[in-house]
Structures are given as structure tokens and as C-alpha cells.
Motif scaffolding. Structure first.
Motif, PDB file in Angstrom:
ATOM      1  N   LEU A 251     110.319  70.525   7.969  1.00 51.49           N
ATOM      2  CA  LEU A 251     110.773  71.233   9.180  1.00 51.49           C
ATOM      3  C   LEU A 251     109.685  71.202  10.265  1.00 51.49           C
ATOM      4  CD1 LEU A 251     113.143  73.085  10.102  1.00 51.49           C
ATOM      5  CD2 LEU A 251     111.817  75.017   9.274  1.00 51.49           C
ATOM      6  N   SER A 252     108.474  71.471   9.839  1.00 49.27           N
ATOM      7  CA  SER A 252     107.353  71.499  10.765  1.00 49.27           C
ATOM      8  C   SER A 252     107.199  70.143  11.458  1.00 49.27           C
ATOM      9  CB  SER A 252     106.097  71.860   9.963  1.00 49.27           C
ATOM     10  OG  SER A 252     104.962  71.601  10.697  1.00 49.27           O
ATOM     11  N   LYS A 253     107.294  69.056  10.660  1.00 46.32           N
ATOM     12  CA  LYS A 253     107.157  67.718  11.235  1.00 46.32           C
ATOM     13  C   LYS A 253     108.320  67.399  12.180  1.00 46.32           C
ATOM     14  CE  LYS A 253     104.168  65.884  10.592  1.00 46.32           C
ATOM     15  NZ  LYS A 253     103.018  66.315  11.417  1.00 46.32           N
ATOM     16  N   MET A 254     109.544  67.784  11.746  1.00 41.43           N
ATOM     17  CA  MET A 254     110.725  67.507  12.574  1.00 41.43           C
ATOM     18  C   MET A 254     110.639  68.242  13.912  1.00 41.43           C
ATOM     19  SD  MET A 254     112.561  65.372  11.067  1.00 41.43           S
ATOM     20  CE  MET A 254     114.131  65.385  11.896  1.00 41.43           C
ATOM     21  N   VAL A 270      96.250  69.507  -3.278  1.00 41.90           N
ATOM     22  CA  VAL A 270      96.040  68.620  -2.126  1.00 41.90           C
ATOM     23  C   VAL A 270      96.871  67.346  -2.297  1.00 41.90           C
ATOM     24  CG1 VAL A 270      94.300  67.311  -0.826  1.00 41.90           C
ATOM     25  CG2 VAL A 270      93.740  69.580  -1.716  1.00 41.90           C
ATOM     26  N   ASP A 271      96.906  66.798  -3.508  1.00 46.00           N
ATOM     27  CA  ASP A 271      97.688  65.577  -3.761  1.00 46.00           C
ATOM     28  C   ASP A 271      99.175  65.826  -3.506  1.00 46.00           C
ATOM     29  OD1 ASP A 271      95.402  64.242  -4.405  1.00 46.00           O
ATOM     30  OD2 ASP A 271      95.616  64.482  -6.580  1.00 46.00           O
ATOM     31  N   PHE A 272      99.666  66.968  -3.968  1.00 45.90           N
ATOM     32  CA  PHE A 272     101.077  67.315  -3.760  1.00 45.90           C
ATOM     33  C   PHE A 272     101.370  67.430  -2.255  1.00 45.90           C
ATOM     34  CE2 PHE A 272     104.536  70.314  -3.177  1.00 45.90           C
ATOM     35  CZ  PHE A 272     105.461  69.965  -4.156  1.00 45.90           C
ATOM     36  N   LEU A 273     100.498  68.131  -1.543  1.00 45.43           N
ATOM     37  CA  LEU A 273     100.692  68.338  -0.098  1.00 45.43           C
ATOM     38  C   LEU A 273     100.683  67.004   0.649  1.00 45.43           C
ATOM     39  CD1 LEU A 273      98.380  71.463   0.191  1.00 45.43           C
ATOM     40  CD2 LEU A 273     100.819  71.443   0.761  1.00 45.43           C
ATOM     41  N   ARG A 274      99.796  66.121   0.212  1.00 48.20           N
ATOM     42  CA  ARG A 274      99.721  64.801   0.853  1.00 48.20           C
ATOM     43  C   ARG A 274     101.028  64.050   0.644  1.00 48.20           C
ATOM     44  NH1 ARG A 274      95.620  62.936  -1.797  1.00 48.20           N
ATOM     45  NH2 ARG A 274      93.958  63.770  -0.499  1.00 48.20           N
ATOM     46  N   ARG A 275     101.539  64.088  -0.588  1.00 48.43           N
ATOM     47  CA  ARG A 275     102.817  63.402  -0.887  1.00 48.43           C
ATOM     48  C   ARG A 275     103.958  63.962  -0.042  1.00 48.43           C
ATOM     49  NH1 ARG A 275     101.467  64.012  -6.302  1.00 48.43           N
ATOM     50  NH2 ARG A 275     103.082  65.564  -6.676  1.00 48.43           N
ATOM     51  N   CYS A 276     103.867  65.261   0.284  1.00 47.45           N
ATOM     52  CA  CYS A 276     104.955  65.899   1.049  1.00 47.45           C
ATOM     53  C   CYS A 276     104.818  65.699   2.562  1.00 47.45           C
ATOM     54  CB  CYS A 276     105.000  67.394   0.769  1.00 47.45           C
ATOM     55  SG  CYS A 276     105.368  67.784  -0.920  1.00 47.45           S
ATOM     56  N   GLY A 277     103.731  65.083   3.004  1.00 44.72           N
ATOM     57  CA  GLY A 277     103.592  64.788   4.434  1.00 44.72           C
ATOM     58  C   GLY A 277     102.813  65.822   5.228  1.00 44.72           C
ATOM     59  N   CYS A 278     102.132  66.741   4.529  1.00 45.97           N
ATOM     60  CA  CYS A 278     101.308  67.746   5.223  1.00 45.97           C
ATOM     61  C   CYS A 278     100.109  67.035   5.895  1.00 45.97           C
ATOM     62  CB  CYS A 278     100.822  68.761   4.196  1.00 45.97           C
ATOM     63  SG  CYS A 278      99.954  70.143   4.902  1.00 45.97           S
ATOM     64  N   ASP A 279      99.712  67.513   7.076  1.00 42.68           N
ATOM     65  CA  ASP A 279      98.659  66.817   7.835  1.00 42.68           C
ATOM     66  C   ASP A 279      97.233  67.250   7.473  1.00 42.68           C
ATOM     67  OD1 ASP A 279     100.499  65.469   9.713  1.00 42.68           O
ATOM     68  OD2 ASP A 279     100.926  67.529  10.356  1.00 42.68           O
ATOM     69  N   LYS A 280      97.064  68.565   7.307  1.00 48.05           N
ATOM     70  CA  LYS A 280      95.696  69.079   7.160  1.00 48.05           C
ATOM     71  C   LYS A 280      95.632  70.139   6.068  1.00 48.05           C
ATOM     72  CE  LYS A 280      94.662  68.478  12.049  1.00 48.05           C
ATOM     73  NZ  LYS A 280      94.318  69.133  13.298  1.00 48.05           N
ATOM     74  N   VAL A 281      94.419  70.366   5.584  1.00 47.22           N
ATOM     75  CA  VAL A 281      94.222  71.380   4.547  1.00 47.22           C
ATOM     76  C   VAL A 281      92.984  72.222   4.871  1.00 47.22           C
ATOM     77  CG1 VAL A 281      93.614  71.758   2.119  1.00 47.22           C
ATOM     78  CG2 VAL A 281      95.293  70.043   2.697  1.00 47.22           C
ATOM     79  N   GLN A 282      93.129  73.523   4.646  1.00 50.04           N
ATOM     80  CA  GLN A 282      91.991  74.445   4.782  1.00 50.04           C
ATOM     81  C   GLN A 282      91.961  75.248   3.484  1.00 50.04           C
ATOM     82  OE1 GLN A 282      92.466  77.122   8.115  1.00 50.04           O
ATOM     83  NE2 GLN A 282      90.885  78.512   7.381  1.00 50.04           N
ATOM     84  N   GLY A 283      90.933  75.070   2.703  1.00 48.74           N
ATOM     85  CA  GLY A 283      90.922  75.800   1.434  1.00 48.74           C
ATOM     86  C   GLY A 283      89.634  75.565   0.675  1.00 48.74           C
ATOM     87  N   TYR A 284      89.449  76.362  -0.370  1.00 50.49           N
ATOM     88  CA  TYR A 284      88.208  76.290  -1.145  1.00 50.49           C
ATOM     89  C   TYR A 284      88.003  74.906  -1.768  1.00 50.49           C
ATOM     90  CZ  TYR A 284      87.977  81.455  -0.970  1.00 50.49           C
ATOM     91  OH  TYR A 284      87.905  82.761  -0.584  1.00 50.49           O
ATOM     92  N   TYR A 285      89.091  74.143  -1.978  1.00 49.12           N
ATOM     93  CA  TYR A 285      88.939  72.800  -2.571  1.00 49.12           C
ATOM     94  C   TYR A 285      87.926  71.999  -1.758  1.00 49.12           C
ATOM     95  CZ  TYR A 285      89.820  67.992  -3.920  1.00 49.12           C
ATOM     96  OH  TYR A 285      89.657  66.691  -4.322  1.00 49.12           O
ATOM     97  N   TYR A 286      88.036  72.113  -0.424  1.00 45.29           N
ATOM     98  CA  TYR A 286      87.091  71.389   0.432  1.00 45.29           C
ATOM     99  C   TYR A 286      85.881  72.254   0.782  1.00 45.29           C
ATOM    100  CZ  TYR A 286      90.447  67.607   1.072  1.00 45.29           C
ATOM    101  OH  TYR A 286      91.294  66.552   0.852  1.00 45.29           O
ATOM    102  N   SER A 287      86.137  73.478   1.184  1.00 45.68           N
ATOM    103  CA  SER A 287      85.011  74.351   1.550  1.00 45.68           C
ATOM    104  C   SER A 287      85.448  75.805   1.719  1.00 45.68           C
ATOM    105  CB  SER A 287      84.396  73.873   2.872  1.00 45.68           C
ATOM    106  OG  SER A 287      83.462  74.818   3.351  1.00 45.68           O
ATOM    107  N   LYS A 288      84.603  76.711   1.290  1.00 49.28           N
ATOM    108  CA  LYS A 288      84.802  78.136   1.592  1.00 49.28           C
ATOM    109  C   LYS A 288      84.358  78.389   3.036  1.00 49.28           C
ATOM    110  CE  LYS A 288      84.469  80.213  -2.889  1.00 49.28           C
ATOM    111  NZ  LYS A 288      83.956  81.220  -3.761  1.00 49.28           N
TER     112      LYS A 288
END
Ligand code: C2E
Ligand code: MG
Ligand code: MG
Length: 311
Positions: A251-254, A270-288
Motif C-alpha cells: 500500500l505504501s509503495k502504491m 530484514v530479509d523478509f522486509l527486503r523480499r516484501c519491497g520495504c525500502d529502509k530499516v531502522q532497528g537494533y539489527y543495524y544500530s541502536k
């Protein structure tokens, strides 16, 4: 119990009743409340924080941490969110959950939000002077601030004083609070956007009328709330939660928005989000969220790494 003590307690009970009635705080909002010593302590702490606020600003006790936002494909920094911490009397670091809603409900949030904006502008102007790559930094904008008729002028005065290009400042509108005047809120956001600032809807999927706001709100980015990102780990791919998450991204992309996921902690998310077409990530996986100096170091390290990769 002395008469003074009794009066003090009665005052506190009156404050408590006012809190429950006027401030939209659901916590004590039942018909019958039992007054506990814990509540008494909490009210006193809140009074103490409110009375001390001006001094805390003067003593420079509010500290801005930055949490980088990463492009999900290149895995490079694309921006950051400014998140407030209160170094209370330089004794202990308070998290936003301990004071933001208190300041919001007492209509003083604008004072600290203004401190945050100023610190972000100073940081960006220092990075500019050092010829560092510049990314948009977002600050949280509480709905309660929208009641301030001079908000746009206040924001402009700060940002223009430090000569920061408007497209480097993003406002994240939280949707946890009900708004009293939807039209003037949308007008203000539209004015800010016309001035070149970026607008994002924070915590999408929680709070009030998110879907109806999507229709009307002038905005660039949709931030999906952490609770949906959590469900990647806790629910099956065909569960309602995961289907909703995929559809929110779609919906967001449309609708032409940039889509960012909040609170990803693991690679699987992150892998799941990438497969779904999400553009960016903010989270502890990358950095607090990190202190400003540490953020600058992250940007420098990334630049050095990229230069090495090029050679
Ligand atoms: P928010 O704007 O939705 O900010 C995201 C929150 O999620 C931050 O909490 C961040 O530290 C946390 N977070 C990010 N990634 C992860 C993760 O992977 N795992 C977990 N467990 N948490 C993650 P924080 O810093 O405690 O801030 C909480 C809220 O307080 C913010 O939510 C925002 O609504 C409010 N807030 C923070 N700073 C300010 C400010 O300067 N002004 C205003 N008005 N509100 C602020
Ligand atoms: Mg936010
Ligand atoms: Mg959020």
C-alpha cells in the motif's frame, strides 16, 4: 498524619483526578480508583520534573541520540532519527518513556522538541563544515505542538539560522495522540512540506485512524510500527499479522511513499522486509540509538569502507 500531610495528600488526589480527567491518560481512568503510595510517588516525581524543566534546559541536560536508518538493499546509512534522553541533574539518564507523555500532556513538549531541533541543526552544520556526507535527520513532532500557532515560524527561525537545507530535516508525526483540529494539522504539514521539509507518519498501524490519515496527510514516508516487524519472528508467513505487514508495504509503495520498518532486530526480519519491497530499516539489527559523536564516527567509517571497496 499531620494536617499539612493530609492537605498535601488531598492536593495530590485532586491532581490525580485532574490528570485522569483532562490529560487523556488512560492509566487511572476507571470510575473508582484506589490511591496507592506508588501513585503518590509518581505524581510527586512528575511535579518535580515539570518544575525543574526550565533549569534542565539551561543546564543542557537534554541529550540527543541518533539512530541511523539504513537502505535495505545497499545496507548503507541513508538518514537518522533524533531520539531524546534526559541526563537528569547529570545523575541518571532518563528514557523518553519517563517524561515525553508528561511533557505532552502539560503542553511543554514544544520546549524540548525545540532543543532537539536546534541540536540537530548544529550537528548538520558541523558535518557540512567538515564536508561530510549529509543525510536527512528526523525529529519527532508531537501532535500537541500543532496547537502552537507560531510553530512553523519557530521551526523556520531555527533551521534557517543554521542555514540547513530544508530537505535535511524530516518531521515524524506520531499518531498515538488524538488530535483536536485535523484540518489545521494537515494545513501545517502541507505548509512544512511546501517549504521543502520531509514528513513521515510514525508508528503506522497503531493509534488513531491511520488508514483515513493516509488518504489526506501530506507525507513522504510511512514508518511501520515495530509490533508488525516483531510478528515476522513470532508468526507464520501466512498469519494475519504477516499478511497485514506485506499489504502495508505494498500500500505504501502504491501510494508513492517511502517505506521504512522500525525495530528490526534480526537478519531474518530484514530479509523478509527486503523480499516484501520495504525500502529502509531502522532497528537494533543495524544500530541502536547512539550519541552524536558515535553517529559521526559511523558515517566516517562507512565512507572509509566504501572508498576501500572502490580501490
Ligand atoms: P519513536 O519515534 O517511534 O522511536 C523509535 C523507538 O524505538 C526509540 O525508542 C528507539 O530506540 C526504539 N527502537 C528502535 N529500534 C529498535 C529495536 O530494534 N528494538 C527495540 N526494542 N527498540 C527499538 P526511544 O528512544 O525510547 O523513544 C521512544 C519514543 O519517545 C519515540 O518513539 C518517540 O515517540 C518519543 N520520543 C523520543 N524522542 C523524542 C523527542 O525528541 N520528541 C518527542 N516529541 N518525542 C520523542
Ligand atoms: Mg519517531
Ligand atoms: Mg516509531
Amino acid at each position: 498524619v499531620t494536617v499539612e500531610d493530609a492537605i498535601k495528600k488531598a492536593d495530590t488526589v485532586a491532581d490525580l483526578a485532574k490528570l485522569a480527567q483532562h490529560q487523556g491518560r488512560k492509566k487511572y481512568c476507571t470510575e473508582i480508583n484506589f490511591f496507592t503510595s506508588e501513585m503518590y510517588k509518581e505524581i510527586n516525581t512528575e511535579r518535580k520534573y515539570l518544575a525543574y524543566l526550565e533549569d534542565a534546559i539551561k543546564n543542557d541536560e537534554f541529550v540527543v541520540y541518533l539512530q541511523p536508518k539504513y537502505d535495505i538493499h545497499s545496507e548503507r546509512i541513508t538518514g537518522a532519527e533524533a531520539l531524546l534522553r534526559w541526563n537528569y541533574k547529570h545523575e541518571k539518564l532518563l528514557s523518553p518513556s519517563e517524561f515525553i507523555s508528561l511533557f505532552e500532556s502539560n503542553n511543554v513538549i514544544g520546549k524540548v522538541d525545540q532543543v532537539v531541533l536546534k541540536k540537530v541543526c548544529i550537528l548538520l552544520s558541523e558535518m557540512k563544515k567538515k564536508n561530510m556526507p549529509l543525510y536527512p535527520v528526523s525529529v519527532n513532532l508531537s501532535r500537541r505542538r500543532m496547537e502552537n500557532r507560531h510553530l512553523k515560524e519557530q521551526i523556520l527561525a531555527t533551521v534557517d539560522f543554521y542555514e540547513i537545507p530544508h530537505n535535511l530535516i524530516e518531521f515524524e508525526l506520531t499518531e498515538t495522540a488524538a488530535y483536536s483540529d485535523r484540518d489545521s494539522m494537515l494545513q501545517l504539514l502541507s505548509d512544512l512540506r511546501d517549504l521543502g521539509f520531509l514528513i513521515s507518519m510514525d508508528d503506522f498501524g497503531t493509534g488513531y485512524s491511520s488508514l483515513s490519515l493516509l488518504k489526506d496527510m501530506p507525507m513522504d514516508t510511512l514508518k511501520i510500527d515495530k509490533c508488525f516487524i516483531d510478528s515476522i519472528l513470532t508468526s507464520a508467513e501466512n498469519s494475519r499479522e504477516c499478511i497485514l505487514l506485506k499489504e502495508i508495504i505494498w500500500l505504501s509503495k502504491m501510494l508513492g511513499f517511502c517505506c521504512i520498518a522500525e525495530g528490526a532486530e534480526q537478519k531474518e526480519q530484514v530479509d523478509f522486509l527486503r523480499r516484501c519491497g520495504c525500502d529502509k530499516v531502522q532497528g537494533y539489527y543495524y544500530s541502536k540509538p547512539v550519541p552524536m559523536a558515535e553517529f559521526i564516527q559511523k558515517v566516517i567509517d562507512e565512507q572509509e569502507r566504501l572508498q576501500k571497496e572502490c580501490c
